[in-house]
Design a protein around this motif. Structure first.
Motif, PDB file in Angstrom:
ATOM      1  N   ASP A 257       0.867  -1.172   0.000  1.00  8.18           N
ATOM      2  CA  ASP A 257       0.000   0.000   0.000  1.00  8.18           C
ATOM      3  C   ASP A 257       0.910   1.229   0.000  1.00  8.18           C
ATOM      4  O   ASP A 257       1.754   1.368   0.892  1.00  8.18           O
ATOM      5  CB  ASP A 257      -0.893  -0.025   1.244  1.00  8.18           C
ATOM      6  N   PRO A 258       0.785   2.130  -0.967  1.00  4.17           N
ATOM      7  CA  PRO A 258       1.696   3.276  -1.037  1.00  4.17           C
ATOM      8  C   PRO A 258       1.433   4.347   0.023  1.00  4.17           C
ATOM      9  O   PRO A 258       2.188   5.306   0.130  1.00  4.17           O
ATOM     10  CB  PRO A 258       1.455   3.827  -2.447  1.00  4.17           C
ATOM     11  N   THR A 259       0.389   4.176   0.816  1.00  5.49           N
ATOM     12  CA  THR A 259       0.044   5.162   1.838  1.00  5.49           C
ATOM     13  C   THR A 259       0.862   4.919   3.107  1.00  5.49           C
ATOM     14  O   THR A 259       0.930   3.796   3.598  1.00  5.49           O
ATOM     15  CB  THR A 259      -1.457   5.082   2.194  1.00  5.49           C
ATOM     16  N   LEU A 260       1.448   5.974   3.630  1.00  6.48           N
ATOM     17  CA  LEU A 260       2.137   5.909   4.910  1.00  6.48           C
ATOM     18  C   LEU A 260       1.137   6.394   5.960  1.00  6.48           C
ATOM     19  O   LEU A 260       0.796   7.570   6.013  1.00  6.48           O
ATOM     20  CB  LEU A 260       3.384   6.796   4.902  1.00  6.48           C
ATOM     21  N   TYR A 261       0.645   5.462   6.757  1.00  5.27           N
ATOM     22  CA  TYR A 261      -0.371   5.769   7.761  1.00  5.27           C
ATOM     23  C   TYR A 261       0.281   6.232   9.058  1.00  5.27           C
ATOM     24  O   TYR A 261       1.364   5.785   9.399  1.00  5.27           O
ATOM     25  CB  TYR A 261      -1.231   4.531   8.053  1.00  5.27           C
ATOM     26  N   THR A 262      -0.407   7.104   9.774  1.00  8.53           N
ATOM     27  CA  THR A 262       0.037   7.525  11.092  1.00  8.53           C
ATOM     28  C   THR A 262      -0.803   6.800  12.124  1.00  8.53           C
ATOM     29  O   THR A 262      -2.024   6.892  12.110  1.00  8.53           O
ATOM     30  CB  THR A 262      -0.117   9.052  11.267  1.00  8.53           C
ATOM     31  N   GLY A 263      -0.139   6.044  12.988  1.00 10.54           N
ATOM     32  CA  GLY A 263      -0.836   5.344  14.055  1.00 10.54           C
ATOM     33  C   GLY A 263      -1.512   4.064  13.640  1.00 10.54           C
ATOM     34  O   GLY A 263      -1.285   3.520  12.564  1.00 10.54           O
TER      35      GLY A 263
ATOM     36  N   ASP B 231       1.119  -0.940   5.227  1.00 10.86           N
ATOM     37  CA  ASP B 231       0.470  -2.246   5.090  1.00 10.86           C
ATOM     38  C   ASP B 231       0.886  -2.859   3.760  1.00 10.86           C
ATOM     39  O   ASP B 231       1.096  -2.151   2.772  1.00 10.86           O
ATOM     40  CB  ASP B 231      -1.048  -2.101   5.159  1.00 10.86           C
ATOM     41  N   HIS B 232       0.987  -4.172   3.723  1.00 14.44           N
ATOM     42  CA  HIS B 232       1.519  -4.858   2.544  1.00 14.44           C
ATOM     43  C   HIS B 232       1.181  -6.342   2.610  1.00 14.44           C
ATOM     44  O   HIS B 232       0.699  -6.839   3.628  1.00 14.44           O
ATOM     45  CB  HIS B 232       3.039  -4.661   2.465  1.00 14.44           C
TER      46      HIS B 232
END
Length: 189
Positions: free
Chosen positions: A4-10, A40-41
């Motif tokens: 998932d190319p999104t860098l999530y916070t928390g 996530d991946h």
């Protein structure tokens, strides 16, 4: 492998599909006031798979090896640089434990609550009896950030190494043993 190319916070907004051990990692980090980002991946079972994750995560992911002596009476979680080759003889001498091998899956589950491929320093929270000793290669002591799984290898967290040392490990009652593992790639013949 999908990342998932999104860098999530928390923590994940929706806990559906997340295992209890993973959610417990987020609970622990949140309780300690530790900031973290998450990627996530798909399952990342090898350090090679983790290299692609590092580019999104923004932190190096260390190699996590669960080891034991031949009698399976002493267990170790070794954190080391991902690409550094591991030789048991280099570690055995330093910790005084001959015949080290990789711990069987059933011992990883019993003591750390993780399956092979998901070993992580966060799994030490599942080892209330301190059966597993934390070993860190000295090369990691210079890291400012560290990537690790939250007890499952379908997510990877970016943690501050200072917060790991000042908040996480003291909260778990753990003092790591620092070891010096030579890099065989740098040895001359």
């Amino acid at each position: 492998m999908y990342i998932d190319p999104t860098l999530y916070t928390g923590r994940p907004a929706d806990p559906a599909g997340r295992i209890p051990q993973e959610l417990a990692c987020y609970d622990l980090l949140d309780r300690l006031g530790m900031a973290y980002t998450r990627v996530d991946h798909d399952h990342a079972d090898t350090i090679e798979a983790c290299h692609a994750i590092e580019t999104v995560l923004g932190a190096p992911i260390c190699k996590n090896l669960v080891l034991c002596n031949r009698q399976r009476t002493a267990f170790y979680l070794l954190l080391m640089e991902g690409d550094k080759p591991f030789r048991t003889k280099d570690l055995s001498k330093q910790i005084g434990s001959a015949r080290l091998s990789f711990a069987p899956a059933e011992d990883m589950e019993k003591y750390l609550g993780v399956a092979p491929g998901s070993a992580t320093l966060l799994a030490l929270a599942n080892d209330g009896e301190h059966k597993v000793q934390l070993l860190m290669d000295r090369a990691l002591t210079g890291w400012t950030r560290i990537g690790c799984h939250p007890c499952i290898n379908t997510s990877t967290l970016n943690l501050s190494m200072a917060e790991v040392e000042e908040k996480l490990l003291p909260a778990l009652g753990i003092t790591p043993t620092v070891v010096d593992l030579p890099d065989p790639r740098e040895e001359t013949t």
